[in-house]
Design a protein around this motif. Structure first.
Motif, PDB file in Angstrom:
ATOM      1  N   SER A  54       0.822  -1.217   0.000  1.00 41.17           N
ATOM      2  CA  SER A  54       0.000   0.000   0.000  1.00 41.17           C
ATOM      3  C   SER A  54       0.856   1.267   0.000  1.00 41.17           C
ATOM      4  CB  SER A  54      -0.935   0.007   1.208  1.00 41.17           C
ATOM      5  OG  SER A  54      -0.206   0.198   2.400  1.00 41.17           O
ATOM      6  N   PHE A  61      -1.552   1.230  -3.568  1.00 38.72           N
ATOM      7  CA  PHE A  61      -2.581   1.563  -2.581  1.00 38.72           C
ATOM      8  C   PHE A  61      -3.965   1.238  -3.110  1.00 38.72           C
ATOM      9  CE2 PHE A  61      -5.639   4.503  -0.721  1.00 38.72           C
ATOM     10  CZ  PHE A  61      -5.475   4.220   0.626  1.00 38.72           C
ATOM     11  N   ILE A  64      -4.519  -2.545  -3.022  1.00 40.15           N
ATOM     12  CA  ILE A  64      -4.822  -3.037  -1.667  1.00 40.15           C
ATOM     13  C   ILE A  64      -6.234  -2.636  -1.263  1.00 40.15           C
ATOM     14  CG2 ILE A  64      -4.224  -2.801   0.786  1.00 40.15           C
ATOM     15  CD1 ILE A  64      -2.309  -4.594  -0.755  1.00 40.15           C
ATOM     16  N   LYS A  65      -6.578  -1.387  -1.542  1.00 38.36           N
ATOM     17  CA  LYS A  65      -7.893  -0.882  -1.128  1.00 38.36           C
ATOM     18  C   LYS A  65      -9.029  -1.587  -1.847  1.00 38.36           C
ATOM     19  CE  LYS A  65     -10.616   3.319  -0.962  1.00 38.36           C
ATOM     20  NZ  LYS A  65     -10.718   4.693  -1.443  1.00 38.36           N
TER      21      LYS A  65
END
Length: 133
Positions: A54, A61, A64-65
Motif C-alpha cells: 500500500s 494503494f 490493496i484498497k
C-alpha cells in the motif's frame, strides 16, 4: 501390608486438563493470551506485505484498497490479527499490573482475568464491526 498413599504426580489426559482449566477465568485468559501471541506472530508477515504494497505507489494503494480489502477473507484475516492484538494487549496490561503487585491474590486475580476477558470481547466485537461489516 497397609495401603500407602502415593504422592507421585498423576498424568492427566488432555480432556481432564481442559475440564479442570476451562472452569477458571485465570486459566482461560492465560491460554488465550498465549494463543493470541502465536496468532499475532504468524500474521505479522501478511500485514507487513499489505503495508509495503500500500505504501509502494498510488497504484499499489488502490490495489490493496479495492482488490485485497474487497475480499471478505482478507478482511477476516485482518480482523483475526487485530483481535489477537487487542486480546494480547489487554492481557499484557493485566500482567503488568500483576507484576506491580496489583491483583496477585486468588480472588482479585479472578476478577482481573474476568475483567480482561470482558474488555477484550468488547474490543474484538468493535473491531469486527469496523473491519468486516
Amino acid at each position: 501390608m497397609p495401603a500407602v498413599k502415593s504422592n507421585r504426580p498423576v498424568n492427566l489426559s488432555m480432556g481432564q486438563v481442559l475440564a479442570v482449566n476451562l472452569r477458571s477465568p485465570v486459566a482461560i485468559a492465560s491460554i488465550l493470551h498465549r494463543l493470541s501471541g502465536v496468532i499475532v506472530f504468524l500474521l505479522v508477515p501478511v500485514l507487513l506485505w499489505i503495508l509495503d504494497k500500500s505504501l509502494s505507489s498510488p497504484e499499489g494503494f488502490d490495489y490493496i484498497k479495492n482488490v485485497v480489502f474487497g475480499n471478505i477473507v482478507v478482511r477476516l484475516v485482518v480482523w483475526v490479527f487485530l483481535a489477537g492484538l487487542i486480546f494480547h494487549l489487554v492481557n499484557g496490561i493485566k500482567h503488568l499490573f500483576a507484576d506491580m503487585g496489583v491483583a496477585e491474590e486468588l480472588q482479585s486475580g479472578r476478577i482481573a482475568a474476568t475483567l480482561s476477558l470482558i474488555l477484550s470481547a468488547v474490543g474484538i466485537i468493535a473491531a469486527f464491526i469496523w473491519i468486516v461489516l
